[in-house]
Design a protein around this motif. Structure first.
Motif, PDB file in Angstrom:
ATOM      1  N   GLY A 166       0.828  -1.198   0.000  1.00  0.00           N
ATOM      2  CA  GLY A 166       0.000   0.000   0.000  1.00  0.00           C
ATOM      3  C   GLY A 166       0.858   1.243   0.000  1.00  0.00           C
ATOM      4  O   GLY A 166       2.078   1.169   0.186  1.00  0.00           O
ATOM      5  N   PRO A 167       0.238   2.402  -0.202  1.00  0.00           N
ATOM      6  CA  PRO A 167       0.989   3.655  -0.229  1.00  0.00           C
ATOM      7  C   PRO A 167       1.529   4.022   1.153  1.00  0.00           C
ATOM      8  O   PRO A 167       0.888   3.745   2.169  1.00  0.00           O
ATOM      9  CB  PRO A 167      -0.053   4.680  -0.691  1.00  0.00           C
ATOM     10  CG  PRO A 167      -1.366   4.104  -0.275  1.00  0.00           C
ATOM     11  CD  PRO A 167      -1.203   2.620  -0.376  1.00  0.00           C
ATOM     12  N   GLU A 168       2.707   4.619   1.162  1.00  0.00           N
ATOM     13  CA  GLU A 168       3.299   5.061   2.431  1.00  0.00           C
ATOM     14  C   GLU A 168       2.470   6.190   3.049  1.00  0.00           C
ATOM     15  O   GLU A 168       2.302   6.255   4.255  1.00  0.00           O
ATOM     16  CB  GLU A 168       4.743   5.525   2.225  1.00  0.00           C
ATOM     17  CG  GLU A 168       5.696   4.390   1.889  1.00  0.00           C
ATOM     18  CD  GLU A 168       5.855   3.373   3.014  1.00  0.00           C
ATOM     19  OE1 GLU A 168       5.882   3.768   4.202  1.00  0.00           O
ATOM     20  OE2 GLU A 168       5.925   2.171   2.702  1.00  0.00           O
ATOM     21  N   GLU A 169       1.966   7.084   2.201  1.00  0.00           N
ATOM     22  CA  GLU A 169       1.170   8.225   2.670  1.00  0.00           C
ATOM     23  C   GLU A 169      -0.302   7.850   2.645  1.00  0.00           C
ATOM     24  O   GLU A 169      -0.832   7.480   1.595  1.00  0.00           O
ATOM     25  CB  GLU A 169       1.401   9.450   1.780  1.00  0.00           C
ATOM     26  CG  GLU A 169       2.825   9.978   1.816  1.00  0.00           C
ATOM     27  CD  GLU A 169       3.193  10.581   3.160  1.00  0.00           C
ATOM     28  OE1 GLU A 169       2.339  11.280   3.753  1.00  0.00           O
ATOM     29  OE2 GLU A 169       4.319  10.346   3.620  1.00  0.00           O
ATOM     30  N   GLN A 170      -0.950   7.928   3.807  1.00  0.00           N
ATOM     31  CA  GLN A 170      -2.368   7.603   3.924  1.00  0.00           C
ATOM     32  C   GLN A 170      -3.028   8.617   4.848  1.00  0.00           C
ATOM     33  O   GLN A 170      -2.423   9.041   5.834  1.00  0.00           O
ATOM     34  CB  GLN A 170      -2.546   6.194   4.501  1.00  0.00           C
ATOM     35  CG  GLN A 170      -1.901   5.122   3.656  1.00  0.00           C
ATOM     36  CD  GLN A 170      -2.036   3.720   4.244  1.00  0.00           C
ATOM     37  OE1 GLN A 170      -2.792   3.495   5.173  1.00  0.00           O
ATOM     38  NE2 GLN A 170      -1.290   2.783   3.681  1.00  0.00           N
ATOM     39  N   VAL A 171      -4.270   8.976   4.510  1.00  0.00           N
ATOM     40  CA  VAL A 171      -5.046   9.870   5.361  1.00  0.00           C
ATOM     41  C   VAL A 171      -6.055   8.998   6.110  1.00  0.00           C
ATOM     42  O   VAL A 171      -6.834   8.277   5.481  1.00  0.00           O
ATOM     43  CB  VAL A 171      -5.776  10.951   4.538  1.00  0.00           C
ATOM     44  CG1 VAL A 171      -6.607  11.843   5.445  1.00  0.00           C
ATOM     45  CG2 VAL A 171      -4.779  11.774   3.731  1.00  0.00           C
ATOM     46  N   ALA A 172      -6.009   9.063   7.427  1.00  0.00           N
ATOM     47  CA  ALA A 172      -6.901   8.227   8.242  1.00  0.00           C
ATOM     48  C   ALA A 172      -8.361   8.531   7.950  1.00  0.00           C
ATOM     49  O   ALA A 172      -8.731   9.667   7.634  1.00  0.00           O
ATOM     50  CB  ALA A 172      -6.611   8.456   9.722  1.00  0.00           C
ATOM     51  N   SER A 173      -9.171   7.503   8.056  1.00  0.00           N
ATOM     52  CA  SER A 173     -10.612   7.678   7.952  1.00  0.00           C
ATOM     53  C   SER A 173     -11.094   8.474   9.159  1.00  0.00           C
ATOM     54  O   SER A 173     -10.374   8.628  10.150  1.00  0.00           O
ATOM     55  CB  SER A 173     -11.291   6.310   7.911  1.00  0.00           C
ATOM     56  OG  SER A 173     -12.664   6.438   7.630  1.00  0.00           O
ATOM     57  N   MET A 174     -12.300   8.978   9.060  1.00  0.00           N
ATOM     58  CA  MET A 174     -12.917   9.688  10.175  1.00  0.00           C
ATOM     59  C   MET A 174     -14.371   9.287  10.188  1.00  0.00           C
ATOM     60  O   MET A 174     -14.977   9.099   9.134  1.00  0.00           O
ATOM     61  CB  MET A 174     -12.784  11.194   9.989  1.00  0.00           C
ATOM     62  CG  MET A 174     -13.474  11.997  11.080  1.00  0.00           C
ATOM     63  SD  MET A 174     -13.330  13.773  10.812  1.00  0.00           S
ATOM     64  CE  MET A 174     -11.670  14.031  11.388  1.00  0.00           C
ATOM     65  N   GLY A 175     -14.936   9.141  11.366  1.00  0.00           N
ATOM     66  CA  GLY A 175     -16.346   8.789  11.440  1.00  0.00           C
ATOM     67  C   GLY A 175     -16.837   8.757  12.865  1.00  0.00           C
ATOM     68  O   GLY A 175     -16.172   9.216  13.789  1.00  0.00           O
ATOM     69  N   CYS A 176     -18.025   8.193  13.032  1.00  0.00           N
ATOM     70  CA  CYS A 176     -18.611   8.033  14.362  1.00  0.00           C
ATOM     71  C   CYS A 176     -17.868   6.916  15.078  1.00  0.00           C
ATOM     72  O   CYS A 176     -17.428   5.964  14.464  1.00  0.00           O
ATOM     73  CB  CYS A 176     -20.086   7.648  14.238  1.00  0.00           C
ATOM     74  SG  CYS A 176     -21.089   8.883  13.395  1.00  0.00           S
ATOM     75  N   SER A 177     -17.751   7.039  16.379  1.00  0.00           N
ATOM     76  CA  SER A 177     -17.100   5.975  17.147  1.00  0.00           C
ATOM     77  C   SER A 177     -17.942   4.717  17.098  1.00  0.00           C
ATOM     78  O   SER A 177     -19.168   4.767  16.944  1.00  0.00           O
ATOM     79  CB  SER A 177     -16.889   6.414  18.595  1.00  0.00           C
ATOM     80  OG  SER A 177     -18.147   6.640  19.205  1.00  0.00           O
ATOM     81  N   ILE A 178     -17.266   3.560  17.210  1.00  0.00           N
ATOM     82  CA  ILE A 178     -17.974   2.296  17.347  1.00  0.00           C
ATOM     83  C   ILE A 178     -18.831   2.412  18.615  1.00  0.00           C
ATOM     84  O   ILE A 178     -18.374   2.929  19.643  1.00  0.00           O
ATOM     85  CB  ILE A 178     -16.994   1.105  17.480  1.00  0.00           C
ATOM     86  CG1 ILE A 178     -16.099   1.001  16.248  1.00  0.00           C
ATOM     87  CG2 ILE A 178     -17.747  -0.193  17.785  1.00  0.00           C
ATOM     88  CD1 ILE A 178     -16.692   0.324  15.047  1.00  0.00           C
ATOM     89  N   LYS A 179     -20.059   1.949  18.542  1.00  0.00           N
ATOM     90  CA  LYS A 179     -20.976   2.013  19.693  1.00  0.00           C
ATOM     91  C   LYS A 179     -20.828   0.726  20.492  1.00  0.00           C
ATOM     92  O   LYS A 179     -21.465  -0.287  20.217  1.00  0.00           O
ATOM     93  CB  LYS A 179     -22.420   2.211  19.232  1.00  0.00           C
ATOM     94  CG  LYS A 179     -22.619   3.416  18.316  1.00  0.00           C
ATOM     95  CD  LYS A 179     -22.040   4.701  18.894  1.00  0.00           C
ATOM     96  CE  LYS A 179     -22.304   5.873  17.964  1.00  0.00           C
ATOM     97  NZ  LYS A 179     -21.288   6.894  18.011  1.00  0.00           N
ATOM     98  N   TRP A 180     -19.927   0.780  21.474  1.00  0.00           N
ATOM     99  CA  TRP A 180     -19.608  -0.386  22.285  1.00  0.00           C
ATOM    100  C   TRP A 180     -20.715  -0.659  23.290  1.00  0.00           C
ATOM    101  O   TRP A 180     -21.357   0.260  23.790  1.00  0.00           O
ATOM    102  CB  TRP A 180     -18.278  -0.190  23.020  1.00  0.00           C
ATOM    103  CG  TRP A 180     -17.133   0.065  22.100  1.00  0.00           C
ATOM    104  CD1 TRP A 180     -16.490   1.258  21.902  1.00  0.00           C
ATOM    105  CD2 TRP A 180     -16.503  -0.878  21.237  1.00  0.00           C
ATOM    106  NE1 TRP A 180     -15.501   1.098  20.962  1.00  0.00           N
ATOM    107  CE2 TRP A 180     -15.479  -0.202  20.529  1.00  0.00           C
ATOM    108  CE3 TRP A 180     -16.704  -2.231  20.980  1.00  0.00           C
ATOM    109  CZ2 TRP A 180     -14.658  -0.825  19.601  1.00  0.00           C
ATOM    110  CZ3 TRP A 180     -15.890  -2.860  20.049  1.00  0.00           C
ATOM    111  CH2 TRP A 180     -14.872  -2.158  19.371  1.00  0.00           C
ATOM    112  N   LYS A 181     -20.892  -1.938  23.607  1.00  0.00           N
ATOM    113  CA  LYS A 181     -21.854  -2.329  24.632  1.00  0.00           C
ATOM    114  C   LYS A 181     -21.310  -1.928  25.997  1.00  0.00           C
ATOM    115  O   LYS A 181     -20.100  -1.932  26.212  1.00  0.00           O
ATOM    116  CB  LYS A 181     -22.085  -3.835  24.602  1.00  0.00           C
ATOM    117  CG  LYS A 181     -22.761  -4.289  23.326  1.00  0.00           C
ATOM    118  CD  LYS A 181     -22.945  -5.787  23.313  1.00  0.00           C
ATOM    119  CE  LYS A 181     -23.625  -6.183  22.012  1.00  0.00           C
ATOM    120  NZ  LYS A 181     -23.915  -7.611  21.971  1.00  0.00           N
ATOM    121  N   ALA A 182     -22.217  -1.608  26.903  1.00  0.00           N
ATOM    122  CA  ALA A 182     -21.806  -1.264  28.257  1.00  0.00           C
ATOM    123  C   ALA A 182     -21.199  -2.498  28.918  1.00  0.00           C
ATOM    124  O   ALA A 182     -21.679  -3.617  28.711  1.00  0.00           O
ATOM    125  CB  ALA A 182     -22.995  -0.777  29.073  1.00  0.00           C
ATOM    126  N   ALA A 183     -20.152  -2.284  29.677  1.00  0.00           N
ATOM    127  CA  ALA A 183     -19.455  -3.415  30.317  1.00  0.00           C
ATOM    128  C   ALA A 183     -20.271  -4.055  31.397  1.00  0.00           C
ATOM    129  O   ALA A 183     -21.138  -3.524  31.975  1.00  0.00           O
ATOM    130  CB  ALA A 183     -18.125  -2.932  30.880  1.00  0.00           C
TER     131      ALA A 183
END
Length: 183
Positions: A166-183
């Motif tokens: 893959g390319p050395e230069e990459q721009v990270a994705s951005m989005g909503c956080s994963i909706k984790w279940k309460a512990a």
């Protein structure tokens, strides 16, 4: 608040899984892998970042599959807290946007944790040896589709299909956080 994943950990090995698809089949990593590489995207139905690119995501998945790259989407969000992300709604979302790839549910969230998924969408692009080569974004679109945006995921995975890297230069994705279940 938007979540941003870390940069690509080149060479990190894909973790196998066994997850149910919206078609009723159970899939593992080998089932979704392509001969030249694989993209796993953690996604969901309700996130505005995913919703804005869902049609383009379907198009890019078809284009990648045509060059030997396997493609699968995984929804790990807590559907009890976010009913829009339910299994039934996954089926409708996939139909609505013309997904031609397996859309899988991760109800235990074990697969998302194994991949250290951060947000939706979070793209993991692997070469034919299941080594991570891309952890970037689809394109520059966020919550609004950017017309004629550079096809960053496609270009990266095309390079992976041709060279294994893959390319050395990459721009990270951005989005909503994963909706984790309460512990």
């Amino acid at each position: 608040m938007a979540a941003v994943p870390p940069i690509c950990d080149f060479g990190w090995k894909a973790v196998d899984f066994s997850l149910q698809g919206i078609d009723g089949r159970t899939y593992n990593l080998a089932d979704v892998a392509g001969p030249k590489g694989t993209v796993i995207v953690f996604m969901c139905n309700h996130c505005p970042y995913v919703r804005s690119v869902a049609g383009r995501l379907a198009e890019e998945a078809r284009a990648l599959q045509a060059i030997g790259i396997g493609f699968a989407g995984i929804n790990a969000n807590d559907a009890s807290a976010y009913p829009e992300d339910s299994f039934e709604n996954m089926k409708e979302f996939a139909r609505e946007h013309g997904f031609g790839f397996p859309y899988l549910v991760d109800p235990t969230q074990e697969t998302a944790r194994a991949y250290d998924a951060i947000c939706t969408p979070d793209f993991f692009g692997f070469n034919a040896d299941w080594e991570l080569q891309y952890r970037g974004r689809l394109d520059e679109s966020r919550t609004t589709l950017v017309p004629d945006a550079r096809r960053e995921l496609f270009e990266a995975m095309q390079a992976v299909a041709e060279t294994g890297r893959g390319p050395e230069e990459q721009v990270a994705s951005m989005g909503c956080s994963i909706k984790w279940k309460a512990a």
